[in-house]
Write a protein that holds these residues in place. Structure first.
Motif, PDB file in Angstrom:
ATOM      1  N   LYS A   1       0.816  -1.216   0.000  1.00 55.44           N
ATOM      2  CA  LYS A   1       0.000   0.000   0.000  1.00 55.44           C
ATOM      3  C   LYS A   1       0.856   1.275   0.000  1.00 55.44           C
ATOM      4  N   LEU A   2       2.075   1.173   0.477  1.00 52.25           N
ATOM      5  CA  LEU A   2       2.960   2.339   0.477  1.00 52.25           C
ATOM      6  C   LEU A   2       3.724   2.498  -0.829  1.00 52.25           C
ATOM      7  N   THR A   3       3.745   1.467  -1.662  1.00 53.25           N
ATOM      8  CA  THR A   3       4.582   1.532  -2.865  1.00 53.25           C
ATOM      9  C   THR A   3       3.798   1.355  -4.164  1.00 53.25           C
ATOM     10  N   ASP A   4       2.470   1.229  -4.095  1.00 53.98           N
ATOM     11  CA  ASP A   4       1.719   0.976  -5.331  1.00 53.98           C
ATOM     12  C   ASP A   4       1.708   2.175  -6.268  1.00 53.98           C
ATOM     13  N   ASP A   5       2.033   3.369  -5.771  1.00 53.01           N
ATOM     14  CA  ASP A   5       2.168   4.534  -6.644  1.00 53.01           C
ATOM     15  C   ASP A   5       3.595   4.731  -7.148  1.00 53.01           C
ATOM     16  N   ILE A   6       4.550   4.062  -6.495  1.00 51.93           N
ATOM     17  CA  ILE A   6       5.955   4.292  -6.833  1.00 51.93           C
ATOM     18  C   ILE A   6       6.371   3.508  -8.072  1.00 51.93           C
ATOM     19  N   TYR A   7       6.002   2.242  -8.150  1.00 52.98           N
ATOM     20  CA  TYR A   7       6.500   1.408  -9.240  1.00 52.98           C
ATOM     21  C   TYR A   7       6.015   1.845 -10.626  1.00 52.98           C
ATOM     22  N   PRO A   8       4.787   2.328 -10.796  1.00 49.54           N
ATOM     23  CA  PRO A   8       4.438   2.865 -12.116  1.00 49.54           C
ATOM     24  C   PRO A   8       5.328   4.029 -12.530  1.00 49.54           C
ATOM     25  N   ARG A   9       5.767   4.843 -11.557  1.00 51.45           N
ATOM     26  CA  ARG A   9       6.641   5.963 -11.883  1.00 51.45           C
ATOM     27  C   ARG A   9       8.048   5.484 -12.219  1.00 51.45           C
ATOM     28  N   LEU A  10       8.472   4.391 -11.566  1.00 52.92           N
ATOM     29  CA  LEU A  10       9.803   3.862 -11.827  1.00 52.92           C
ATOM     30  C   LEU A  10       9.869   3.062 -13.127  1.00 52.92           C
ATOM     31  N   LEU A  11       8.789   2.326 -13.435  1.00 51.21           N
ATOM     32  CA  LEU A  11       8.842   1.334 -14.508  1.00 51.21           C
ATOM     33  C   LEU A  11       7.945   1.641 -15.697  1.00 51.21           C
ATOM     34  N   GLY A  12       7.063   2.619 -15.550  1.00 55.39           N
ATOM     35  CA  GLY A  12       6.172   2.959 -16.659  1.00 55.39           C
ATOM     36  C   GLY A  12       5.249   1.811 -17.024  1.00 55.39           C
ATOM     37  N   ASP A  13       5.106   1.541 -18.328  1.00 55.29           N
ATOM     38  CA  ASP A  13       4.212   0.485 -18.797  1.00 55.29           C
ATOM     39  C   ASP A  13       4.776  -0.912 -18.571  1.00 55.29           C
ATOM     40  N   ASP A  14       6.038  -0.985 -18.196  1.00 60.45           N
ATOM     41  CA  ASP A  14       6.688  -2.294 -17.997  1.00 60.45           C
ATOM     42  C   ASP A  14       6.658  -2.689 -16.523  1.00 60.45           C
ATOM     43  N   ASN A  15       5.550  -2.439 -15.867  1.00 58.79           N
ATOM     44  CA  ASN A  15       5.407  -2.660 -14.422  1.00 58.79           C
ATOM     45  C   ASN A  15       4.880  -4.070 -14.169  1.00 58.79           C
ATOM     46  N   THR A  16       5.794  -5.043 -14.129  1.00 61.45           N
ATOM     47  CA  THR A  16       5.435  -6.448 -13.948  1.00 61.45           C
ATOM     48  C   THR A  16       6.072  -6.987 -12.674  1.00 61.45           C
ATOM     49  N   THR A  17       5.686  -8.194 -12.287  1.00 61.05           N
ATOM     50  CA  THR A  17       6.289  -8.811 -11.111  1.00 61.05           C
ATOM     51  C   THR A  17       7.800  -8.917 -11.266  1.00 61.05           C
ATOM     52  N   ALA A  18       8.266  -9.352 -12.426  1.00 58.38           N
ATOM     53  CA  ALA A  18       9.699  -9.536 -12.650  1.00 58.38           C
ATOM     54  C   ALA A  18      10.448  -8.208 -12.600  1.00 58.38           C
ATOM     55  N   THR A  19       9.916  -7.176 -13.255  1.00 61.05           N
ATOM     56  CA  THR A  19      10.630  -5.891 -13.262  1.00 61.05           C
ATOM     57  C   THR A  19      10.586  -5.237 -11.881  1.00 61.05           C
ATOM     58  N   ARG A  20       9.484  -5.404 -11.161  1.00 65.61           N
ATOM     59  CA  ARG A  20       9.429  -4.845  -9.800  1.00 65.61           C
ATOM     60  C   ARG A  20      10.467  -5.508  -8.900  1.00 65.61           C
ATOM     61  N   ARG A  21      10.552  -6.821  -8.964  1.00 61.87           N
ATOM     62  CA  ARG A  21      11.509  -7.527  -8.110  1.00 61.87           C
ATOM     63  C   ARG A  21      12.942  -7.150  -8.454  1.00 61.87           C
ATOM     64  N   GLU A  22      13.242  -7.011  -9.718  1.00 57.84           N
ATOM     65  CA  GLU A  22      14.591  -6.607 -10.114  1.00 57.84           C
ATOM     66  C   GLU A  22      14.884  -5.177  -9.664  1.00 57.84           C
ATOM     67  N   ALA A  23      13.936  -4.274  -9.861  1.00 54.13           N
ATOM     68  CA  ALA A  23      14.151  -2.881  -9.459  1.00 54.13           C
ATOM     69  C   ALA A  23      14.320  -2.769  -7.951  1.00 54.13           C
ATOM     70  N   TRP A  24      13.494  -3.475  -7.210  1.00 56.13           N
ATOM     71  CA  TRP A  24      13.565  -3.460  -5.734  1.00 56.13           C
ATOM     72  C   TRP A  24      14.938  -3.923  -5.272  1.00 56.13           C
ATOM     73  N   ALA A  25      15.415  -5.063  -5.781  1.00 52.77           N
ATOM     74  CA  ALA A  25      16.698  -5.602  -5.356  1.00 52.77           C
ATOM     75  C   ALA A  25      17.853  -4.679  -5.764  1.00 52.77           C
ATOM     76  N   TYR A  26      17.790  -4.175  -6.992  1.00 49.05           N
ATOM     77  CA  TYR A  26      18.862  -3.317  -7.512  1.00 49.05           C
ATOM     78  C   TYR A  26      18.947  -1.991  -6.759  1.00 49.05           C
ATOM     79  N   LEU A  27      17.809  -1.337  -6.573  1.00 49.64           N
ATOM     80  CA  LEU A  27      17.817  -0.033  -5.921  1.00 49.64           C
ATOM     81  C   LEU A  27      18.121  -0.144  -4.433  1.00 49.64           C
ATOM     82  N   GLN A  28      17.594  -1.177  -3.767  1.00 53.11           N
ATOM     83  CA  GLN A  28      17.895  -1.340  -2.350  1.00 53.11           C
ATOM     84  C   GLN A  28      19.376  -1.638  -2.155  1.00 53.11           C
ATOM     85  N   ALA A  29      19.961  -2.429  -3.047  1.00 50.69           N
ATOM     86  CA  ALA A  29      21.403  -2.677  -2.968  1.00 50.69           C
ATOM     87  C   ALA A  29      22.183  -1.380  -3.167  1.00 50.69           C
TER      88      ALA A  29
END
Length: 551
Positions: free
Chosen positions: A351-379
């Motif tokens: 609920k805190l991040t459902d607005d963030i991932y569309p801004r980060l990933l645009g139309d390519d907002n999928t489970t795979a791209t979210r997981r990769e972005a989360w791991a990459y950015l947190q690292a």
């Protein structure tokens, strides 16, 4: 040899006066070998009377409790009347010292040695709400695996008990496995709940929090847990502006002079050497105005790190309203929450991040791209906060929490809770970025001129208690990891707890998209190859690329 100070409280519950012997001795926990002579005291107690006595017992050949060798002892106490044992108690403990220091010596010290802290959070209050939690939190084998699997892979040495203590045997396992615990009380209240009086004595019956009851709770909490070697300091609250926690610390601090106090980060520290926690959620900037006001250090995205000093908040950078009120330049600081990019275990946004991932990933907002972005950015955030050395500890939030798609605000990163299986992308990034000796590429902005040479800024850190000798090299690869260009291979030597900034020259590939790798190779008892990477020119951060260069 070491000296254990043993404090026994004895109460006469009978209706007659008694004279008894109090006998204390020490033994090793695992080997069960006695390591001391018996120590005797004689006391007399009237009916209903309570007395506290202190004995000092010498442990022959004492071994310290350390993170690598968490050696434990048992203090055996017996009460005798006329030579007959009427009660006994076995108390496990470790010989060790813990201390926070401020000023020029700022840091955490275990057994007198400065120790950089790396780790995560147990958010058990939330985990108990998880529909898949079942009885896992009470399964000792599961909990021990939780401690010893991924945390050992990631070289973590610290856990915070976010918003409330754990079952007793969780602390026992931390004692046995060599982890430090930041033990936090379940006290979290914002300004709207703060009810002040002139004397800060919040003991009126109608107030939500009573300082009288808090003192009772804190006293019980301390006395129940103070023999755990793993507990490194007490934490009175989380993100709390209510001054009652500060006043309660004043009332109970004398109970345990061996540990210091943290007070939630949003009010004045209790002592100039006490740690202050910080929660720099840079991705929360446009999503939570209250946190932007109270938390600070927000930026528009990961590229904003290029303009961030990476230092703790204070009078030189008063971005937090609380830090403007209580600047504490002398105190040590620790980050024990950061990111604001949580995903549920099924890969959906919270609920805190459902607005963030569309801004980060645009139309390519999928489970795979979210997981990769989360791991990459947190690292990337982890490497940044560690490399800049503005904080004496960095903890991710959270190793164990809940996952409730559609209703929960945060989550952990497991994909199989019962078998303790971490999301693979997260695991791969974490193995590298939490390494005690690590390399960080100190640049996120893509202003590289394709086909031209560029200086790649690097920061090397060494949390080890030995000098790290190794080699570092920078590579530019394609998406699959095939090397396009590479720098020279440079020898490095970083002192224990040290850091070093330098640059390596690299020819930038003549193509829009490439992956920039920095690789550190060093040896201790085994060979380590640690990498950091930047995706340059790609459509978004969720594009999955090679984990390391192909040589």
């Amino acid at each position: 040899s070491g000296i254990a100070t043993i404090i026994n409280t004895v109460k006469n519950n009978s209706d007659r006066s008694v004279t008894l012997e109090v006998i204390n001795s020490l033994r090793e926990w695992k080997g069960n070998d006695n390591v001391s002579a018996d120590s005797f005291s004689t006391i007399s107690l009237a009916p209903g009377e309570t007395k506290t006595i202190e004995q000092k017992v010498t442990a022959i050949g004492m071994k310290l409790w350390t993170l690598d060798v968490p050696f434990l002892y048992v203090a055996d106490t017996q009460l005798k009347i006329a030579g007959v044992v009427i009660d006994d108690q076995a108390t496990r403990f470790g010989f060790r010292s813990v201390q926070w220091k401020g000023g020029d010596e700022r840091g955490f010290y275990l057994n007198g040695e400065k120790t950089y802290l790396r780790g995560s959070n147990f958010s058990l209050g939330r985990f108990f709400e998880d529909p898949n939690a079942g009885s896992l939190a009470w399964n000792e084998a599961w909990v021990r695996k939780l401690y010893t699997s991924y945390p050992k892979d990631y070289n973590w040495n610290l856990f915070r008990t976010s918003l409330g203590r754990m079952p007793n045997f969780w602390y026992d396992i931390a004692d046995e496995e060599g982890f430090l615990i930041d033990d936090e009380f379940a006290y979290w209240t914002l300004m709207g709940k703060m009810k002040d009086t002139e004397t800060h004595k919040f003991d009126q019956a109608h107030l939500e929090w009573s300082i009288v009851e808090l003192e009772k709770e804190f006293t019980s909490w301390i006395q129940e847990n103070w023999n755990h070697a793993s507990i490194a300091w007490w934490s009175a609250s989380n993100e709390t502006t209510d001054l009652k926690s500060y006043d309660t610390i004043s009332n109970v601090r004398h109970l345990d002079p061996t540990r210091q106090w943290e007070n939630g980060g949003w009010q004045k520290p209790h002592h100039p050497d006490d740690p202050i926690e910080d929660h720099p959620y840079i991705f929360a900037e446009n999503f939570n105005p209250l946190l932007a006001l109270l938390g600070g250090n927000q930026g528009a995205g990961i590229e904003a790190l290029d303009e961030n000093s990476g230092q703790h908040k204070g009078p030189k950078n008063p971005v937090s309203i609380v830090q403007m009120t209580y600047p504490a330049e002398h105190n040590p600081y620790i980050i024990n929450e950061f990111g604001w990019l949580w995903l549920n275990r099924d890969g959906s946004a919270t609920k805190l991040t459902d607005d963030i991932y569309p801004r980060l990933l645009g139309d390519d907002n999928t489970t795979a791209t979210r997981r990769e972005a989360w791991a990459y950015l947190q690292a990337g955030l982890t490497g940044f906060w560690r490399a800049k050395r503005g904080y004496q500890g960095v903890q991710h939030f959270a190793y164990l929490s809940h996952s409730k798609p559609g209703t929960a605000y945060t989550s952990d990163n497991f994909i199989d809770l019962e078998n303790i299986v971490m999301e693979p992308r997260w695991h791969e990034y974490s193995k590298n970025i939490w390494s005690p000796a690590a390399v960080y590429i100190d640049k996120w902005t893509d202003d590289y001129v394709r086909g031209e040479k560029a200086s790649i800024p690097l920061i090397m850190i060494n949390d080890n208690h030995f000098t790290m000798n190794g080699e570092v090299q920078v590579f530019a690869t394609d998406e699959a990891g095939r090397v396009l260009t590479k720098s020279e291979r440079v020898k490095v030597s970083i002192a224990k707890n040290g850091d070093q900034n330098f640059e390596l020259e690299l020819k930038i590939p003549n193509q829009k998209e490439f992956v920039l790798f920095a690789q550190l190779t060093y040896h201790d008892s085994k060979k380590h190859e640690v990498v950091d990477k930047r995706k340059v020119g790609f459509k978004h951060h969720g594009v999955e690329v090679a984990t390391r260069p192909l040589h």
